[in-house]
Design a protein around this motif. Structure first.
Motif, PDB file in Angstrom:
ATOM      1  N   ARG A 156       1.329  -1.035  -0.091  1.00 51.08           N
ATOM      2  CA  ARG A 156      -0.038  -0.360   0.323  1.00 51.08           C
ATOM      3  C   ARG A 156       1.054   1.525  -0.654  1.00 51.08           C
ATOM      4  O   ARG A 156       1.847   1.444   1.026  1.00 51.08           O
ATOM      5  CB  ARG A 156      -1.028  -0.044   1.279  1.00 51.08           C
ATOM      6  N   LEU A 157       0.820   1.883  -1.271  1.00 46.64           N
ATOM      7  CA  LEU A 157       1.146   3.248  -1.409  1.00 46.64           C
ATOM      8  C   LEU A 157       1.280   3.702   0.157  1.00 46.64           C
ATOM      9  O   LEU A 157       2.271   5.335   0.256  1.00 46.64           O
ATOM     10  CB  LEU A 157       1.401   3.424  -2.346  1.00 46.64           C
ATOM     11  N   ARG A 158      -0.155   4.184   0.241  1.00 48.54           N
ATOM     12  CA  ARG A 158       0.120   5.067   1.664  1.00 48.54           C
ATOM     13  C   ARG A 158       0.551   5.011   2.520  1.00 48.54           C
ATOM     14  O   ARG A 158       0.565   5.765   3.918  1.00 48.54           O
ATOM     15  CB  ARG A 158      -2.090   5.303   1.671  1.00 48.54           C
ATOM     16  N   THR A 159       0.557   3.350   2.616  1.00 45.16           N
ATOM     17  CA  THR A 159       1.153   3.526   3.708  1.00 45.16           C
ATOM     18  C   THR A 159       2.653   3.691   4.173  1.00 45.16           C
ATOM     19  O   THR A 159       3.272   4.098   5.518  1.00 45.16           O
ATOM     20  CB  THR A 159       1.463   1.869   3.997  1.00 45.16           C
ATOM     21  N   TYR A 201      -3.044   8.667  -6.779  1.00 51.03           N
ATOM     22  CA  TYR A 201      -1.650   9.860  -7.192  1.00 51.03           C
ATOM     23  C   TYR A 201      -1.738  11.404  -6.979  1.00 51.03           C
ATOM     24  O   TYR A 201      -0.996  11.524  -5.465  1.00 51.03           O
ATOM     25  CB  TYR A 201      -1.178  10.437  -8.527  1.00 51.03           C
ATOM     26  N   ASP A 202      -2.821  12.094  -6.900  1.00 48.12           N
ATOM     27  CA  ASP A 202      -3.031  13.582  -5.864  1.00 48.12           C
ATOM     28  C   ASP A 202      -2.616  13.878  -4.714  1.00 48.12           C
ATOM     29  O   ASP A 202      -1.934  13.992  -4.075  1.00 48.12           O
ATOM     30  CB  ASP A 202      -4.377  13.813  -6.343  1.00 48.12           C
ATOM     31  N   MET A 203      -3.059  12.621  -4.047  1.00 47.19           N
ATOM     32  CA  MET A 203      -2.851  12.574  -2.922  1.00 47.19           C
ATOM     33  C   MET A 203      -1.605  11.787  -1.918  1.00 47.19           C
ATOM     34  O   MET A 203      -1.529  12.779  -0.908  1.00 47.19           O
ATOM     35  CB  MET A 203      -4.321  11.594  -1.828  1.00 47.19           C
ATOM     36  N   LEU A 204      -1.769  11.489  -2.277  1.00 46.89           N
ATOM     37  CA  LEU A 204       0.005  10.648  -2.731  1.00 46.89           C
ATOM     38  C   LEU A 204       1.006  11.976  -2.726  1.00 46.89           C
ATOM     39  O   LEU A 204       2.058  11.626  -1.786  1.00 46.89           O
ATOM     40  CB  LEU A 204       0.395   9.425  -3.619  1.00 46.89           C
ATOM     41  N   LYS A 205       0.928  12.510  -3.262  1.00 41.82           N
ATOM     42  CA  LYS A 205       2.018  13.224  -4.552  1.00 41.82           C
ATOM     43  C   LYS A 205       1.586  14.838  -2.975  1.00 41.82           C
ATOM     44  O   LYS A 205       2.883  15.100  -2.700  1.00 41.82           O
ATOM     45  CB  LYS A 205       2.416  13.722  -5.489  1.00 41.82           C
ATOM     46  N   SER A 206       0.570  14.720  -2.313  1.00 46.50           N
ATOM     47  CA  SER A 206       0.527  15.738  -1.626  1.00 46.50           C
ATOM     48  C   SER A 206       1.361  14.974   0.248  1.00 46.50           C
ATOM     49  O   SER A 206       1.511  16.454   0.585  1.00 46.50           O
ATOM     50  CB  SER A 206      -0.965  15.846  -1.367  1.00 46.50           C
ATOM     51  N   LEU A 207       0.963  14.209   0.389  1.00 42.99           N
ATOM     52  CA  LEU A 207       1.366  14.053   1.156  1.00 42.99           C
ATOM     53  C   LEU A 207       2.796  13.782   1.257  1.00 42.99           C
ATOM     54  O   LEU A 207       3.674  14.536   2.678  1.00 42.99           O
ATOM     55  CB  LEU A 207       0.807  12.135   1.431  1.00 42.99           C
ATOM     56  N   ALA A 208       3.361  13.306   0.302  1.00 41.80           N
ATOM     57  CA  ALA A 208       5.344  13.934   0.430  1.00 41.80           C
ATOM     58  C   ALA A 208       5.976  15.115   0.353  1.00 41.80           C
ATOM     59  O   ALA A 208       6.922  14.965   0.555  1.00 41.80           O
ATOM     60  CB  ALA A 208       5.485  12.559  -0.944  1.00 41.80           C
ATOM     61  N   LEU A 209       4.893  15.662  -0.369  1.00 39.84           N
ATOM     62  CA  LEU A 209       5.418  17.007  -0.157  1.00 39.84           C
ATOM     63  C   LEU A 209       5.289  17.672   0.863  1.00 39.84           C
ATOM     64  O   LEU A 209       5.818  18.263   1.332  1.00 39.84           O
ATOM     65  CB  LEU A 209       4.335  18.015  -1.606  1.00 39.84           C
ATOM     66  N   THR A 210       4.181  17.678   1.843  1.00 39.94           N
ATOM     67  CA  THR A 210       3.591  17.515   2.889  1.00 39.94           C
ATOM     68  C   THR A 210       4.930  16.634   4.333  1.00 39.94           C
ATOM     69  O   THR A 210       5.237  18.589   4.802  1.00 39.94           O
ATOM     70  CB  THR A 210       2.317  17.509   4.064  1.00 39.94           C
ATOM     71  N   ASN A 211       5.620  15.945   4.086  1.00 43.82           N
ATOM     72  CA  ASN A 211       6.079  15.579   4.421  1.00 43.82           C
ATOM     73  C   ASN A 211       7.393  16.551   4.412  1.00 43.82           C
ATOM     74  O   ASN A 211       8.329  16.541   5.194  1.00 43.82           O
ATOM     75  CB  ASN A 211       6.086  14.034   4.579  1.00 43.82           C
ATOM     76  N   LYS A 212       7.663  16.267   3.128  1.00 43.63           N
ATOM     77  CA  LYS A 212       9.424  17.555   3.192  1.00 43.63           C
ATOM     78  C   LYS A 212       9.046  18.799   3.792  1.00 43.63           C
ATOM     79  O   LYS A 212      10.354  19.223   3.816  1.00 43.63           O
ATOM     80  CB  LYS A 212       9.559  17.358   1.462  1.00 43.63           C
ATOM     81  N   GLU A 213       7.699  19.279   4.011  1.00 43.10           N
ATOM     82  CA  GLU A 213       8.273  20.713   4.584  1.00 43.10           C
ATOM     83  C   GLU A 213       8.730  20.589   5.697  1.00 43.10           C
ATOM     84  O   GLU A 213       8.683  21.400   6.595  1.00 43.10           O
ATOM     85  CB  GLU A 213       7.145  21.064   4.364  1.00 43.10           C
TER      86      GLU A 213
END
Length: 213
Positions: A156-159, A201-213
């Motif tokens: 699960r990518l979200r995991t 995809y959009d949600m995963l990209k948003s989460l990855a960006l949020t975590n980076k910040e």
């Protein structure tokens, strides 16, 4: 099992030079096929009789097998659903077959919470849990294991989208190893393609960006 080649170091120590007990007592593994023993909930969660009842029950609350007091007060109908886990003398059959696969996985997570190992290895540890519960459990893992090293095998990518690093393996070979943000932003990466082919995809990209910040 002895390694066929190479070395494994933890905190600079070659683990082949120390005893098996020393390793096993400091690492918690939560497998996809959760392991429970014939006995009671108490004996499965607290194998060496180390913890107080309130500590064991609290670990069950944290993995949502028991409700918080607030939930019980708001909706008393939930009480029956969790009654079986409030009694630590509840019987556990061989292999825990009197519980569902998802419940067994949550019990193994509760056991890990009690042990407080510094290294947690999870092999599809929430594979049998629905998405809603998985999201709650992942939030718990990030909070409770904040000061631990967590190695998570997941499909699960979200995991794993907000983990520090992602290792992508294809047909037994390492393909990529980088932060989720760097991988998803690289249109040539296999991880990016996996995310793009999902419905999130959009949600995963948003989460990855949020975590980076």
């Amino acid at each position: 099992m002895e390694e066929s080649e190479g070395k494994i170091y933890i905190d600079g120590i070659d683990i082949s030079t120390i005893g098996v007990y020393d390793i096993r007592s400091r690492i918690t593994i939560i497998p996809q096929d959760p392991i429970l023993f014939t006995g009671t909930l108490r004996s499965n969660l607290d194998v060496f009789s180390t913890y107080q009842d309130h500590e064991i029950l609290e670990s069950l609350r944290r993995v949502h097998l028991l409700p918080s007091d607030e939930i019980v007060q708001i909706d008393s109908s939930l009480e029956d659903n969790f009654k079986i886990f409030s009694n630590l003398e509840t019987s556990v059959s061989e292999g825990g077959k009197n519980f569902s696969q998802g419940q067994r996985q949550l019990l193994c997570l509760a056991r890990a919470l009690l042990r407080r190992s510094k290294i947690i290895i999870m092999d599809e540890a929430t594979a049998s849990i629905d998405f809603v519960m998985d999201e709650k459990i992942q939030k718990m893992i990030r909070t409770e294991f904040e000061d631990c090293t967590v190695l998570c095998i997941a499909h699960r990518l979200r995991t794993v989208i907000d983990y520090d690093r992602i290792l992508v393996i294809d047909q037994g070979k390492i393909i990529e190893f980088d932060s989720p943000h760097n991988l998803i932003m690289n249109s040539e990466s296999l991880f990016h393609k996996l995310c793009q082919n999902s419905d999130e995809y959009d949600m995963l990209k948003s989460l990855a960006l949020t975590n980076k910040e």
